[in-house]
Write a protein that holds these residues in place. Structure first.
Motif, PDB file in Angstrom:
ATOM      1  N   LYS A  69      10.064  -2.816  -6.768  1.00 57.21           N
ATOM      2  CA  LYS A  69      11.370  -3.464  -6.778  1.00 57.21           C
ATOM      3  C   LYS A  69      11.400  -4.613  -7.787  1.00 57.21           C
ATOM      4  CE  LYS A  69      14.539  -4.432  -3.121  1.00 57.21           C
ATOM      5  NZ  LYS A  69      14.720  -4.911  -1.748  1.00 57.21           N
ATOM      6  N   LEU A  70      10.269  -5.287  -7.957  1.00 52.06           N
ATOM      7  CA  LEU A  70      10.158  -6.387  -8.917  1.00 52.06           C
ATOM      8  C   LEU A  70       9.892  -5.894 -10.337  1.00 52.06           C
ATOM      9  CD1 LEU A  70       7.974  -8.882  -6.855  1.00 52.06           C
ATOM     10  CD2 LEU A  70      10.415  -9.069  -7.354  1.00 52.06           C
ATOM     11  N   GLY A  71       9.626  -4.615 -10.488  1.00 50.92           N
ATOM     12  CA  GLY A  71       9.356  -4.052 -11.799  1.00 50.92           C
ATOM     13  C   GLY A  71       7.900  -4.127 -12.210  1.00 50.92           C
ATOM     14  N   GLU A  72       7.006  -4.460 -11.282  1.00 53.67           N
ATOM     15  CA  GLU A  72       5.579  -4.539 -11.571  1.00 53.67           C
ATOM     16  C   GLU A  72       4.928  -3.191 -11.296  1.00 53.67           C
ATOM     17  OE1 GLU A  72       3.851  -7.634  -9.238  1.00 53.67           O
ATOM     18  OE2 GLU A  72       5.334  -9.099  -9.844  1.00 53.67           O
ATOM     19  N   SER A  73       3.791  -2.957 -11.950  1.00 57.91           N
ATOM     20  CA  SER A  73       3.062  -1.716 -11.673  1.00 57.91           C
ATOM     21  C   SER A  73       2.164  -1.936 -10.461  1.00 57.91           C
ATOM     22  CB  SER A  73       2.227  -1.292 -12.873  1.00 57.91           C
ATOM     23  OG  SER A  73       1.177  -2.202 -13.081  1.00 57.91           O
ATOM     24  N   PHE A  74       1.867  -0.859  -9.803  1.00 57.55           N
ATOM     25  CA  PHE A  74       1.015  -0.909  -8.623  1.00 57.55           C
ATOM     26  C   PHE A  74      -0.022   0.191  -8.751  1.00 57.55           C
ATOM     27  CE2 PHE A  74      -0.139  -0.038  -4.201  1.00 57.55           C
ATOM     28  CZ  PHE A  74      -0.361  -1.316  -3.732  1.00 57.55           C
ATOM     29  N   GLU A  75      -1.084  -0.110  -9.483  1.00 53.96           N
ATOM     30  CA  GLU A  75      -2.146   0.866  -9.697  1.00 53.96           C
ATOM     31  C   GLU A  75      -3.379   0.411  -8.939  1.00 53.96           C
ATOM     32  OE1 GLU A  75      -2.838   1.917 -13.755  1.00 53.96           O
ATOM     33  OE2 GLU A  75      -0.735   1.663 -14.250  1.00 53.96           O
ATOM     34  N   ILE A  76      -3.832   1.243  -8.035  1.00 53.38           N
ATOM     35  CA  ILE A  76      -5.003   0.918  -7.241  1.00 53.38           C
ATOM     36  C   ILE A  76      -6.283   1.153  -8.044  1.00 53.38           C
ATOM     37  CG2 ILE A  76      -6.295   1.530  -5.168  1.00 53.38           C
ATOM     38  CD1 ILE A  76      -3.616   2.200  -3.873  1.00 53.38           C
ATOM     39  N   ASP A  77      -6.281   2.133  -8.917  1.00 54.17           N
ATOM     40  CA  ASP A  77      -7.481   2.543  -9.647  1.00 54.17           C
ATOM     41  C   ASP A  77      -7.660   1.807 -10.960  1.00 54.17           C
ATOM     42  OD1 ASP A  77      -7.936   4.396  -7.627  1.00 54.17           O
ATOM     43  OD2 ASP A  77      -6.718   5.898  -8.633  1.00 54.17           O
TER      44      ASP A  77
END
Length: 78
Positions: A69-77
């Motif tokens: 929603k904030l436009g940030e990426s969410f990469e766990i790896d």
């Protein structure tokens, strides 16, 4: 579950936790506190029901949604 045999005919996935709980309860006597086997009981029920795992999955999904929603990426790896 207490037989130790799982669905596929091997040791059940939660049987080791059940065996630990059973061993702990077997050691209890009148002088031991009532919560003596709390950790074993908690481990066994977590294996059976996965409440903590489900809660963690929901937390990760909420954080992913918040970041998207904030436009940030969410990469766990990373």
């Amino acid at each position: 579950m207490s037989s130790g045999i799982g669905v596929k005919g091997t040791i059940g996935r939660c049987y080791p936790f059940y065996a630990d709980l059973r061993k702990c309860v077997g050691k209890k006597d009148v002088d031991s506190p009532t919560a003596m086997c709390w950790q074993e009981n908690e481990d066994y029920f977590e294996c059976l029901h996965g409440f903590k795992e489900k809660k963690r999955i929901m937390q990760v999904a909420a954080e992913r949604k918040r970041r998207e929603k904030l436009g940030e990426s969410f990469e766990i790896d990373k």
